[in-house]
Write an enzyme that holds these catalytic residues in place. Structure first.
Site, short mmCIF file in Angstrom:
data_model
loop_
_atom_site.label_atom_id
_atom_site.label_comp_id
_atom_site.label_asym_id
_atom_site.label_seq_id
_atom_site.Cartn_x
_atom_site.Cartn_y
_atom_site.Cartn_z
N CYS A 130 0.87 -1.18 0.00
CA CYS A 130 0.00 0.00 0.00
C CYS A 130 0.91 1.22 0.00
CB CYS A 130 -0.90 0.01 1.23
SG CYS A 130 -2.22 1.23 1.10
N CYS A 132 -0.02 4.19 1.63
CA CYS A 132 -0.40 5.19 2.64
C CYS A 132 0.70 5.48 3.65
CB CYS A 132 -1.70 4.81 3.34
SG CYS A 132 -1.62 3.32 4.32
N CYS A 140 -3.85 6.21 0.14
CA CYS A 140 -3.31 4.92 -0.30
C CYS A 140 -2.85 4.93 -1.76
CB CYS A 140 -4.36 3.84 -0.06
SG CYS A 140 -4.78 3.66 1.69
N LYS A 207 -12.59 -4.78 2.23
CA LYS A 207 -12.03 -3.93 3.29
C LYS A 207 -12.94 -2.72 3.47
CE LYS A 207 -7.89 -1.23 4.35
NZ LYS A 207 -6.46 -1.02 4.07
N ARG A 229 -10.94 7.84 3.58
CA ARG A 229 -10.70 6.79 2.58
C ARG A 229 -12.00 6.25 1.97
NH1 ARG A 229 -5.49 6.60 3.82
NH2 ARG A 229 -4.65 5.69 5.73
N GLU A 245 -16.53 -7.40 -4.73
CA GLU A 245 -15.10 -7.10 -4.61
C GLU A 245 -14.28 -8.39 -4.57
OE1 GLU A 245 -13.12 -4.62 -4.63
OE2 GLU A 245 -14.26 -2.79 -4.25
N LYS A 260 -11.55 -7.56 6.18
CA LYS A 260 -11.03 -6.63 7.18
C LYS A 260 -12.01 -5.49 7.38
CE LYS A 260 -7.33 -3.38 7.63
NZ LYS A 260 -6.36 -2.62 6.93
N SER A 286 -6.48 -2.94 14.59
CA SER A 286 -5.95 -2.23 15.75
C SER A 286 -7.03 -1.75 16.72
CB SER A 286 -5.12 -1.04 15.27
OG SER A 286 -5.89 -0.21 14.43
N TYR A 325 -3.13 -8.51 16.74
CA TYR A 325 -2.05 -7.98 17.58
C TYR A 325 -1.91 -8.79 18.86
CZ TYR A 325 -2.45 -4.44 14.06
OH TYR A 325 -2.47 -3.83 12.84
C1 PBG Z 1 -3.57 0.28 4.69
C2 PBG Z 1 -3.81 -0.52 5.91
C3 PBG Z 1 -4.48 -0.11 7.05
C4 PBG Z 1 -4.51 -1.19 7.93
C5 PBG Z 1 -3.82 -2.22 7.33
N1 PBG Z 1 -3.41 -1.80 6.07
C6 PBG Z 1 -4.98 1.23 7.42
C7 PBG Z 1 -6.00 1.88 6.65
O1 PBG Z 1 -6.61 1.36 5.74
O2 PBG Z 1 -6.18 3.06 6.96
C8 PBG Z 1 -5.18 -1.16 9.27
C9 PBG Z 1 -4.85 -2.25 10.18
C10 PBG Z 1 -5.27 -2.04 11.58
O3 PBG Z 1 -6.07 -1.15 11.91
O4 PBG Z 1 -4.78 -2.80 12.41
N2 PBG Z 1 -2.31 0.18 4.21
#
Ligand code: PBG
Length: 338
Positions: A130, A132, A140, A207, A229, A245, A260, A286, A325
């Protein structure tokens, strides 16, 4: 005249007694449908430039940004705990408008890949693809001005270049997460052209534009400096669109699929599992981790039980593997759990 006290009592309950199989621990183990093993969990790491960096991430207790020279301790610990796969994110010091750091062979991720392969050749390495973390604006992909949004077709060749860069460094799997249309096909083409016909793509296929990524953006320093986003990640309201998708990514050549976030998309996990035979990964993101941690810190939840239950639910919904995590803690809890 008198009641016959020797007659057997009339059956007052159903012969169906599901509690029969819950009576002892041995029976409960015997009838357990879903299992959780550390081998199914993928451990994310945040790699930064520089030396001697071990910077705790405030919103994600137990996780730190690490420079490559700090990896040895982490990898030895992971190996001892039975961790078999790692997901890498890179945070470069220099960011620019097009995210050129994402395909720098001496960037944090390629250097980390080479170091982990040297330390633990059997560790499976997944490289997130990615822009970002590498763009100055935190989006991104390529952005020309604040109103124009991310330019899809200028972004996907750059994702292809990044994927090739990580494959060259030795990544076992590349995982595009930018949610650009056609990114899987562009990455497949780029990998094949560079001779990496056998490098698989794990596509972040469905996602959502989720509030639960908040703590990650602090960790990866990738919060968009303007806008959000929602013009490329999916509306959390949509499940049928998620199937579309996924279908497109499969047609473009995705080898494995990802959903995700996980906890707020268990229905999507279940539907992907039912409709596609591919290996399915779910990302417990996260914010899901931060919620559990924060409640546990206040003594409001029994952390091991709540965390393992949330992971089990993701497996039960249909995920084969989980990015979380909680990998190292789960490994410890699972080895002592009865
Ligand atoms: C984008 C990406 C994100 C996460 C994984 N890959 C962030 C986003 O889309 O803003 C988030 C993972 C997480 O929150 O643990 N490269």
């Amino acid at each position: 005249m008198f009641e016959d006290v020797t007659a057997p009592p009339a059956r007052i309950v159903s012969p169906h007694r599901p509690r029969r199989t819950r009576r002892t621990a041995a029976l409960r183990t015997f009838v357990r449908e879903t299992t959780l093993s550390v081998a199914d969990l993928i451990h994310p790491l945040f790699i930064v430039d520089g030396m001697g960096v071990h910077k705790p991430i405030e919103t994600m207790p137990g996780h730190s940004q690490l420079s490559v020279d700090q990896l040895a301790k982490e990898i030895i610990e992971c190996t001892a705990l039975g961790v078999r796969s790692i997901l890498l994110f890179g945070i470069p010091t220099q960011k620019d408008m097009t995210g050129t750091g994402a395909w720098d062979a001496n960037g944090p991720v390629p250097r980390a890949i080479r170091e982990i392969k040297r330390l633990a050749p059997d560790m499976l390495i997944i490289a997130d693809v990615c822009l970002c973390e590498y763009t100055a604006h935190g989006h991104c992909g390529v952005v020309r001005d604040e109103s124009g949004g991310v330019i899809n077709d200028e972004t996907i060749p750059l994702l292809g270049r990044s994927a090739v860069c990580y494959a060259e460094a030795g990544a076992d799997i590349v995982a595009p997460s930018a949610m650009m249309d056609g990114q899987v096909a562009a990455i497949r083409d780029a990998l094949d052209d560079a001779g990496f016909l056998d490098t698989p793509i794990l596509s972040y296929a469905a996602k959502h534009a989720s509030a639960f990524y908040g703590p990650f953006r602090g960790a990866a320093e990738s919060t968009p400096s303007f806008g959000d986003r929602r013009a490329y990640q999916m509306d959390p309201a949509n499940a049928r669109e998620a199937m579309r998708e996924v279908q497109l990514d499969v047609e473009e050549g995705a080898d494995m699929l990802m959903v995700k976030p996980a906890g707020s998309a268990l229905d999507i996990i279940y539907q992907v599992r039912t409709n596609f035979p591919h290996l399915l990964v779910a990302y417990q993101v996260s914010g899901e981790y931060a919620m559990l941690k924060a409640a546990a810190e206040r003594g409001w939840l029994d952390e091991p039980r709540a965390a393992l239950e949330s992971l089990l639910a993701i497996r039960r919904a249909g995920a084969d593997r989980i990015i979380t995590y909680y990998v190292k803690e789960a490994a410890r809890w699972l080895s002592t759990a009865g």
